[in-house]
Design a protein around this motif. Sequence first.
Motif, PDB file in Angstrom:
ATOM      1  N   LYS A  27       0.694  -0.989   0.128  1.00 49.59           N
ATOM      2  CA  LYS A  27       0.297  -0.513   0.361  1.00 49.59           C
ATOM      3  C   LYS A  27       0.941   1.126  -0.308  1.00 49.59           C
ATOM      4  O   LYS A  27       2.030   1.246  -0.598  1.00 49.59           O
ATOM      5  CB  LYS A  27      -0.549  -0.760   1.021  1.00 49.59           C
ATOM      6  CG  LYS A  27      -1.508  -1.312   1.625  1.00 49.59           C
ATOM      7  CD  LYS A  27      -2.436  -2.428   0.451  1.00 49.59           C
ATOM      8  CE  LYS A  27      -3.098  -3.067   0.661  1.00 49.59           C
ATOM      9  NZ  LYS A  27      -4.306  -3.508  -0.699  1.00 49.59           N
ATOM     10  N   GLY A  28       0.444   2.448   0.355  1.00 49.13           N
ATOM     11  CA  GLY A  28       0.562   3.415   0.520  1.00 49.13           C
ATOM     12  C   GLY A  28       1.948   4.075  -0.852  1.00 49.13           C
ATOM     13  O   GLY A  28       1.339   4.214  -2.260  1.00 49.13           O
ATOM     14  N   ASP A  29       2.907   4.234  -0.682  1.00 48.53           N
ATOM     15  CA  ASP A  29       3.874   4.751  -1.864  1.00 48.53           C
ATOM     16  C   ASP A  29       4.291   3.852  -2.573  1.00 48.53           C
ATOM     17  O   ASP A  29       5.111   3.954  -3.506  1.00 48.53           O
ATOM     18  CB  ASP A  29       4.843   5.498  -1.549  1.00 48.53           C
ATOM     19  CG  ASP A  29       5.905   5.558  -0.784  1.00 48.53           C
ATOM     20  OD1 ASP A  29       6.038   4.097  -0.027  1.00 48.53           O
ATOM     21  OD2 ASP A  29       6.489   6.017  -0.059  1.00 48.53           O
ATOM     22  N   ALA A  65       3.880   3.024   5.265  1.00 47.89           N
ATOM     23  CA  ALA A  65       2.654   2.439   5.225  1.00 47.89           C
ATOM     24  C   ALA A  65       2.753   0.976   5.944  1.00 47.89           C
ATOM     25  O   ALA A  65       3.991   0.381   6.070  1.00 47.89           O
ATOM     26  CB  ALA A  65       1.508   2.119   4.353  1.00 47.89           C
TER      27      ALA A  65
END
Lengths: 87, 366
Positions: free
Chosen positions: B199-201, B283
């Motif tokens: 997830k996230g970047d 994340a």
Amino acid sequence: MLNHKAVLNIQRALGDLSGEWRSLKGLGERSEEIVHQYNQLLNILLDWGWDAYIDGLDPDCMLPDRLMGRRYLIAAKDSIPPDHAGY
Amino acid sequence: MEATTKNSNWNTGKNTQILAAQHYRPSDSSSLAQQSPQYCPKNFSFADDAQLASNRSRIASLASHQANNITNSPLQGAAYAIHGDIMAGVTKRTANSLSFGTLFPTTLTNSEHASIFNKVRSLYGGDNTIQNTADIDAHAETPLFGSETFTLGDVSTTSEVSSAILGGAQLLKSVPKLASAIKDLGSKEVQIWGFRGGKGDTRSSVLNNPDPNVRAEAYTGHIGVSLDKGKTIYGFGPKVSSNETKMDVISNLKNHQTYSGVITDDSTLFRDVVAGKYDPSNAPPINLYVMTTKTPPDVMTHLNRAVNQREISGVRYGFPEATHPTETVRNCATAFGECGLSIPSKDGKLINYIPAMQDQGAKKIR
């Protein structure tokens, strides 16, 4: 405090809806209804405080970007495509 | 008493009856109510122990009387012991089927004797020739396993018969294990590796990087199989053209497009995930699970053929639809199921597949 089990269940429901949409090839009234329901569920998650970036959806649980709600795309730090349908 | 108390169907068959009876002796009747409370009224209390002991003694005497009569009959040797056990079983069955008031009367009247005979008659199919204890003895001498005549040399001791019966029971218990062991003969272990995407970047760092060695699966999530205990991990994915970006492919897959399917050696991808190479910086890290499944030789043949040919004949790659898999479309989670591999979840969605792996004993590698 988010109820993670409820979040997971809604994410699963989103996966089912996107799968049904793909089955229909995005055609017909039911497909439009699915997109509407899908974005309503997404808004519920966002209303709960779910972080669409840190805990984002699996790609196989998503609709094409043009059909994803604008609110979600912003929260997930996705770009809004030029052909966005306006949800 | 264990076999007796655990076996609620002990009075439904002769073999069962013997199994129960061999653990039972007339003296056991003194503890019948305590050891088999299901045969007693729920509100029963053991307040009057003296009276209880007296009544138990009557029941014990009755059982003993039956056993003595049998051992004085023309049949000799261990066969008597068998019948003695059977009789004890009959007595116990009779006692258990009686009401508590009948089981522990203050006096055992003639009518209550008659009631006991009725019960015994019912055990022998309502045979009206059973009128008294001698008739019961005569019926108890009837061989349970046919009409052969026993001679001293033919009969077995009680312990031998018990061992044989118990051995048979043990063997029956072992049958499923035996069948499973036979099925496992020649089976090989196949590992299933899996993770949900970062997830996230992770999304931007993967999809915006044109390097083909930076794998889009780190964002989508991925499933692989290993036929050699993790040395090589194969995955199933879309066969993409060189002019398509990772973003294009994912967009097309979301938009119900399918691709030709291809099996690739994804060992490096999985090892990089284990090493944390694809973890987002903002994340939670990617969790990777591995489970082992025993796979029969014919399935191994299919899997080996698939990885050697780098494809699964006729199977295209696509994101899961309402019905998944179909005859022609599968994804990384379901492709190897086409070869007969037992997979933990069949709908192809990693949000269900990874928890199913955990439920089936997958180990979290990181």
